[in-house]
Every structure is written in C-alpha cells, then in structure tokens.
Design a protein around this motif. Structure first.
Motif, PDB file in Angstrom:
ATOM      1  N   VAL A   1     -16.693 -36.457  56.770  1.00 30.71           N
ATOM      2  CA  VAL A   1     -18.109 -36.695  57.012  1.00 30.71           C
ATOM      3  C   VAL A   1     -18.720 -37.213  55.715  1.00 30.71           C
ATOM      4  N   PRO A   2     -19.871 -37.890  55.787  1.00 32.17           N
ATOM      5  CA  PRO A   2     -20.488 -38.419  54.559  1.00 32.17           C
ATOM      6  C   PRO A   2     -20.801 -37.319  53.542  1.00 32.17           C
ATOM      7  N   VAL A   3     -20.626 -37.644  52.256  1.00 32.76           N
ATOM      8  CA  VAL A   3     -20.824 -36.690  51.160  1.00 32.76           C
ATOM      9  C   VAL A   3     -21.851 -37.245  50.172  1.00 32.76           C
ATOM     10  N   ILE A   4     -22.791 -36.411  49.759  1.00 32.97           N
ATOM     11  CA  ILE A   4     -23.616 -36.724  48.598  1.00 32.97           C
ATOM     12  C   ILE A   4     -23.014 -35.942  47.443  1.00 32.97           C
ATOM     13  N   GLU A   5     -22.430 -36.646  46.502  1.00 36.28           N
ATOM     14  CA  GLU A   5     -21.660 -35.999  45.441  1.00 36.28           C
ATOM     15  C   GLU A   5     -22.566 -35.488  44.326  1.00 36.28           C
ATOM     16  N   THR A   6     -22.521 -34.192  44.117  1.00 24.67           N
ATOM     17  CA  THR A   6     -23.179 -33.623  42.941  1.00 24.67           C
ATOM     18  C   THR A   6     -22.131 -33.518  41.836  1.00 24.67           C
ATOM     19  N   GLY A   7     -22.567 -33.241  40.638  1.00 23.80           N
ATOM     20  CA  GLY A   7     -21.628 -33.294  39.527  1.00 23.80           C
ATOM     21  C   GLY A   7     -21.564 -32.029  38.715  1.00 23.80           C
ATOM     22  N   SER A   8     -20.384 -31.759  38.195  1.00 27.73           N
ATOM     23  CA  SER A   8     -20.261 -30.724  37.179  1.00 27.73           C
ATOM     24  C   SER A   8     -20.955 -31.248  35.921  1.00 27.73           C
ATOM     25  N   GLY A   9     -21.186 -30.384  34.982  1.00 26.65           N
ATOM     26  CA  GLY A   9     -22.024 -30.787  33.852  1.00 26.65           C
ATOM     27  C   GLY A   9     -21.345 -30.761  32.506  1.00 26.65           C
ATOM     28  N   ILE A  10     -20.640 -31.830  32.157  1.00 25.93           N
ATOM     29  CA  ILE A  10     -20.235 -31.997  30.756  1.00 25.93           C
ATOM     30  C   ILE A  10     -21.358 -32.800  30.109  1.00 25.93           C
ATOM     31  N   CYS A  11     -22.367 -32.071  29.647  1.00 26.11           N
ATOM     32  CA  CYS A  11     -23.580 -32.678  29.090  1.00 26.11           C
ATOM     33  C   CYS A  11     -23.498 -32.698  27.567  1.00 26.11           C
ATOM     34  N   HIS A  12     -24.105 -33.736  26.979  1.00 23.55           N
ATOM     35  CA  HIS A  12     -24.039 -33.946  25.532  1.00 23.55           C
ATOM     36  C   HIS A  12     -25.425 -33.921  24.897  1.00 23.55           C
ATOM     37  N   LEU A  13     -25.457 -33.459  23.653  1.00 26.31           N
ATOM     38  CA  LEU A  13     -26.620 -33.623  22.784  1.00 26.31           C
ATOM     39  C   LEU A  13     -26.174 -34.446  21.593  1.00 26.31           C
ATOM     40  N   PHE A  14     -26.868 -35.564  21.328  1.00 27.16           N
ATOM     41  CA  PHE A  14     -26.545 -36.394  20.164  1.00 27.16           C
ATOM     42  C   PHE A  14     -27.645 -36.264  19.135  1.00 27.16           C
ATOM     43  N   VAL A  15     -27.281 -35.830  17.933  1.00 23.63           N
ATOM     44  CA  VAL A  15     -28.230 -35.695  16.829  1.00 23.63           C
ATOM     45  C   VAL A  15     -28.100 -36.932  15.964  1.00 23.63           C
ATOM     46  N   ASP A  16     -29.100 -37.804  16.056  1.00 25.37           N
ATOM     47  CA  ASP A  16     -29.095 -39.082  15.341  1.00 25.37           C
ATOM     48  C   ASP A  16     -29.377 -38.854  13.855  1.00 25.37           C
ATOM     49  N   GLU A  17     -29.115 -39.875  13.047  1.00 26.12           N
ATOM     50  CA  GLU A  17     -29.313 -39.723  11.601  1.00 26.12           C
ATOM     51  C   GLU A  17     -30.777 -39.539  11.234  1.00 26.12           C
ATOM     52  N   SER A  18     -31.706 -39.978  12.086  1.00 23.47           N
ATOM     53  CA  SER A  18     -33.130 -39.822  11.787  1.00 23.47           C
ATOM     54  C   SER A  18     -33.727 -38.581  12.425  1.00 23.47           C
ATOM     55  N   ALA A  19     -32.896 -37.725  13.003  1.00 27.83           N
ATOM     56  CA  ALA A  19     -33.400 -36.574  13.759  1.00 27.83           C
ATOM     57  C   ALA A  19     -34.181 -35.595  12.890  1.00 27.83           C
ATOM     58  N   ASP A  20     -35.172 -34.964  13.493  1.00 25.76           N
ATOM     59  CA  ASP A  20     -35.833 -33.810  12.903  1.00 25.76           C
ATOM     60  C   ASP A  20     -34.836 -32.656  13.031  1.00 25.76           C
ATOM     61  N   ILE A  21     -34.314 -32.173  11.911  1.00 27.69           N
ATOM     62  CA  ILE A  21     -33.230 -31.195  11.921  1.00 27.69           C
ATOM     63  C   ILE A  21     -33.640 -29.882  12.579  1.00 27.69           C
ATOM     64  N   GLU A  22     -34.832 -29.422  12.268  1.00 31.11           N
ATOM     65  CA  GLU A  22     -35.302 -28.163  12.863  1.00 31.11           C
ATOM     66  C   GLU A  22     -35.426 -28.305  14.380  1.00 31.11           C
ATOM     67  N   MET A  23     -35.989 -29.448  14.825  1.00 33.73           N
ATOM     68  CA  MET A  23     -36.103 -29.694  16.258  1.00 33.73           C
ATOM     69  C   MET A  23     -34.727 -29.755  16.907  1.00 33.73           C
ATOM     70  N   ALA A  24     -33.800 -30.439  16.261  1.00 36.64           N
ATOM     71  CA  ALA A  24     -32.456 -30.604  16.816  1.00 36.64           C
ATOM     72  C   ALA A  24     -31.762 -29.254  16.986  1.00 36.64           C
ATOM     73  N   ALA A  25     -31.883 -28.385  15.982  1.00 33.71           N
ATOM     74  CA  ALA A  25     -31.243 -27.070  16.065  1.00 33.71           C
ATOM     75  C   ALA A  25     -31.868 -26.220  17.166  1.00 33.71           C
ATOM     76  N   GLU A  26     -33.183 -26.297  17.299  1.00 34.05           N
ATOM     77  CA  GLU A  26     -33.863 -25.517  18.329  1.00 34.05           C
ATOM     78  C   GLU A  26     -33.485 -26.005  19.729  1.00 34.05           C
ATOM     79  N   ILE A  27     -33.419 -27.325  19.903  1.00 35.27           N
ATOM     80  CA  ILE A  27     -33.038 -27.871  21.205  1.00 35.27           C
ATOM     81  C   ILE A  27     -31.586 -27.544  21.524  1.00 35.27           C
ATOM     82  N   ALA A  28     -30.714 -27.609  20.524  1.00 30.58           N
ATOM     83  CA  ALA A  28     -29.305 -27.255  20.740  1.00 30.58           C
ATOM     84  C   ALA A  28     -29.186 -25.802  21.179  1.00 30.58           C
ATOM     85  N   GLU A  29     -29.940 -24.920  20.552  1.00 29.21           N
ATOM     86  CA  GLU A  29     -29.914 -23.502  20.921  1.00 29.21           C
ATOM     87  C   GLU A  29     -30.333 -23.318  22.373  1.00 29.21           C
TER      88      GLU A  29
END
Length: 426
Positions: A222-250
């Motif tokens: 039967v027809p399927v709407i495929e949902t996905g498992s989550g191998i999600c990434h966070l990329f911290v760019d060289e111009s990133a606000d370090i404090e913000m990046a650490a808080e978002i990673a947490e």
C-alpha cells in the motif's frame, strides 16, 4: 490478527467523516479531549505498567523517557488537541479554479485520503496526535503501536472511543467511534496484514527507528509516506558565537536524547574548534560521551580536557542514530565540506548551522538536503507542536506528497470538480 470487520468499519467511518463539517469534527474532538483528561488516572496507571516493564527489560533510559507519561506531559498532549481544533479544516478548500476554452468550470479541491494506518514505536503521544490529525482531516485511522506501549495505547484508545461515543449520542453522527481502531494483539502479523491491505488501507506511515521505517518501505504493498530516523547535525561555523553554539548543542543533544530531532553529530570548523570544543566539554559537564575525530581529540588534549567521556570516533559513529547521551564530533575545513559531509551521512531530517556569516547561512540552507534546515537554532524545534500544528503524524523525509512535520494537510489529496452545461469534446 486484525478482523476483516475492522477494515469495513474504518472504510464506512471514513465515508461518514468526509461528510462532516469542520464544526462537527471540532465538537467531537473536544469531547475526545474531555474524555482523555477525565481518564488521566487510568491512562497514567497503564503507562506505569509499560514503563516498569521497559526498565525491567533493560531498556536504556533515553528510550524509557520517550515512553514515559507524567501528569504534565499528559496535560500537554491532551491540550494539543486545542491547536488542532483551532486550525482551518483543509477539507473542501479550493486550491485553484479556472474556466477552460470549452467553457468547463474546473475547481481543484482538497479531500481526505480515506483510511490511514500508522505503525509506530513506544511513544504514546503519537496515539493522540495521529488520531486527532486524521479525524480533523476527515480520515479514519488504524493505529499499530509497539508492544512496549500496549497498555498505554489500549487505555488511550478506549478514552478516545468513549469521547466519540459521547459526541455521537448528542448528535446525528452515530458510530464515529469506529473511525479509530488499535491493532492490539502485539503480534508481528498485524504489521504484515496492514502492509498488504490493498484496497482497505489508503496510506501507511511508519514512525520510529531506521529498521522499522526500512521494513515498512520495503514490504508495503500500500502507499507509504516515509518518515525518517534522525541522524541530525549541528555545524559550528568559524564565525559562530561560541556561547550560543554551546548552548544550542546542549539543548539539541541533551534535552531529550531519545527523540529523532536530537543531534547525533557536531561538525566544527577548524578555526572555531579551539574555542568551541572546550566550551562544549564544559557545557556538557560529563553528561554525554563525545566521540571525536583525530583533530577534535587533539584540540581537547591540548586544552587538558580529554577525559573518560571523550573517546576516539569509530568507523560507524558518523552514521549512527545513537538515541542516547552520545555525540560524534568531527572537524571540517569549510562550510562546503560540512555540507558535503551532511549530505553523505544524514537521513534528510533536520540540520543546523551556527554562524554570524549571512552568506554561509544561506549557502548551508540552500545546499543541505534535509526537510528542515536551521540557522542559529536547535534542531529540537522540528516538531508539529513547535511549528504550530498542535500535533504531528511524524517528520516526512521524502520529497513526494509532503515533507517535514506533517500536520492536517498531510492526510489529504486533491480532486478536480468539473462543471459543464452540455459540452462534448470535438
């Protein structure tokens, strides 16, 4: 084994639902919400049995947490029905219309799919979410949760049916309780039956880990709407606000490690690594294991922060959905390399960049292949409630029909209404 009568009742209920007004569906959903809250004690008691069995079986805590209902969580789950009620009913909306050269009036109208089924793992909130979205969009639904949540799901569906019966008794819409059924045998044969229910099920949605989704996609007739498992990434760019990046990673890793929108991999620009990686270790405070590539490990060793919770990444760590307090860390030379790595290893779910560089942000969003791509925000926002849908059927990672968090319109399609006055084609 699912009785054939259930498929017949679902089909008849779908036809009845398709004729209900938005106001009628909303009143029925309010009756369901009242029933869910009235039966809270019984539902939480049933859930406690499932949680105790999961703990006894040695299930890891992040997955037990995904199963567990608390009073506040249950209040929130039931409360999300209010958002579904408040949303505009997509059924009957005219997407477009025009008159042809032959004088035919054509309208493209949104209609329900009919009978849906969702096969999902141990998350009792999905039972309420899937039902409420299916019902509001005019679809009957067959639920098949995992055996680990069977007590919870039985109690929840019983309360849903009680609410529908209550509404039916005060209206002309008799039999609405047949718009939802739970496949509750706990046997694998239920899944096989659903996947082969051609002509009985119009669409099936798998919601869970990679193995479940792959099995449904490969075996369904039967027809399927495929949902996905989550191998999600966070990329911290060289111009990133370090404090913000650490808080978002947490937040993205540790708030609820066992959910699909939690990050599993952190990519760090080589120029940001000396500042960010020590900040990350301090922010995590030994609450997660960091599996680092050679360059990331060297930075931490130089900073004197390579402890027992920092280990060398293995060959499969950048392709694993840990669903646990584990984060793979890799150093990259550019935003282009980050994008290339993500597109090679992700599951098309949710990705985020932390940056002050507008050009890098737009490059990342334009080139990363995923349903949801963030700038300076946590991937944990990929959720129907957070997107304003109130509930969700899952996160679609495919590109056909629907993508991203699936709300009301995900279980609808379109039909063309054509009005003429005697035209024949010449």
């Amino acid at each position: 084994m699912i009785q054939e009568q259930i498929f017949d009742l679902l089909r008849k209920s779908a036809a009845k639902l398709a004729g209900l007004s938005a106001a009628e569906k909303n009143q029925a959903l309010k009756a369901v919400q009242d029933s869910l809250l009235k039966n809270q004690k019984q539902i939480l008691e049933a859930n406690a049995l499932d949680v105790a069995a999961a703990i006894e079986a040695g299930t890891k805590e992040s997955l037990v947490d995904r199963l567990r209902l608390t009073e506040s969580r249950w209040q929130n789950i039931a409360g999300c029905i209010n958002t579904v009620i408040a949303q505009t009913d997509p059924v009957g909306s005219v997407e477009s219309g025009w008159i042809t050269a032959a004088g035919l009036e054509i309208r493209k109208v949104r209609v329900p799919l009919g009978v849906a089924s969702i096969i999902y793992e141990s998350r009792p909130n999905v039972t309420v979410d899937a039902f409420s979205l299916a019902f509001k969009s005019g679809n009957a639904i067959l639920l098949r949760g995992s055996s680990s949540a069977l007590n919870s799901n039985k109690a929840i569906v019983a309360a849903i049916k009680e609410g529908l019966c209550s509404y039916s008794a005060s209206s002309s819409a008799a039999g609405l309780e047949n718009a939802v059924f739970l496949a509750d045998s706990g046997e694998r044969s239920d899944v096989d039956q659903i996947l082969n229910a051609v002509g009985k099920i119009d669409v099936v949605l798998p919601r869970g880990g990679a193995a479940l989704i792959r099995m449904v996609v490969e075996k369904a007739r039967v027809p399927v709407i495929e949902t996905g498992s989550g191998i999600c990434h966070l990329f911290v760019d060289e111009s990133a606000d370090i404090e913000m990046a650490a808080e978002i990673a947490e937040n993205a890793k540790l708030q609820r490690p066992g959910v699909c929108n939690a990050i599993e991999v952190c990519l760090v620009h080589k120029n940001a690594a000396p500042d960010f990686l020590p900040a990350l270790v301090k922010k995590f405070a030994d609450r997660a294991e960091l599996r680092c590539d050679a360059r990331a490990m060297a930075v931490l060793e130089e900073a004197g922060l390579a402890g027992s919770r920092t280990v060398t990444a293995g060959d499969t760590d950048f392709d694993t959905e840990f669903l646990d307090n584990i984060l793979a860390v890799k150093t990259v030379d550019s935003v282009a390399e980050a994008v290339e790595h993500i597109n090679a290893h992700n599951t098309k779910h949710s990705e985020s960049i932390i940056t002050r560089d507008r050009d890098n942000a737009r490059y990342f969003q334009s080139n990363v292949d995923a349903a949801c791509v963030y700038v300076n925000a946590s991937t944990r926002f990929t959720d129907g409630e957070m997107f304003g849908y109130g509930a969700e059927l899952g996160i679609s990672t495919q590109k056909m029909h629907v993508r991203g968090p699936m709300g009301l319109t995900a279980l609808t399609t379109t039909k063309y209404f054509i009005d003429g006055n005697g035209q024949v084609r010449k």
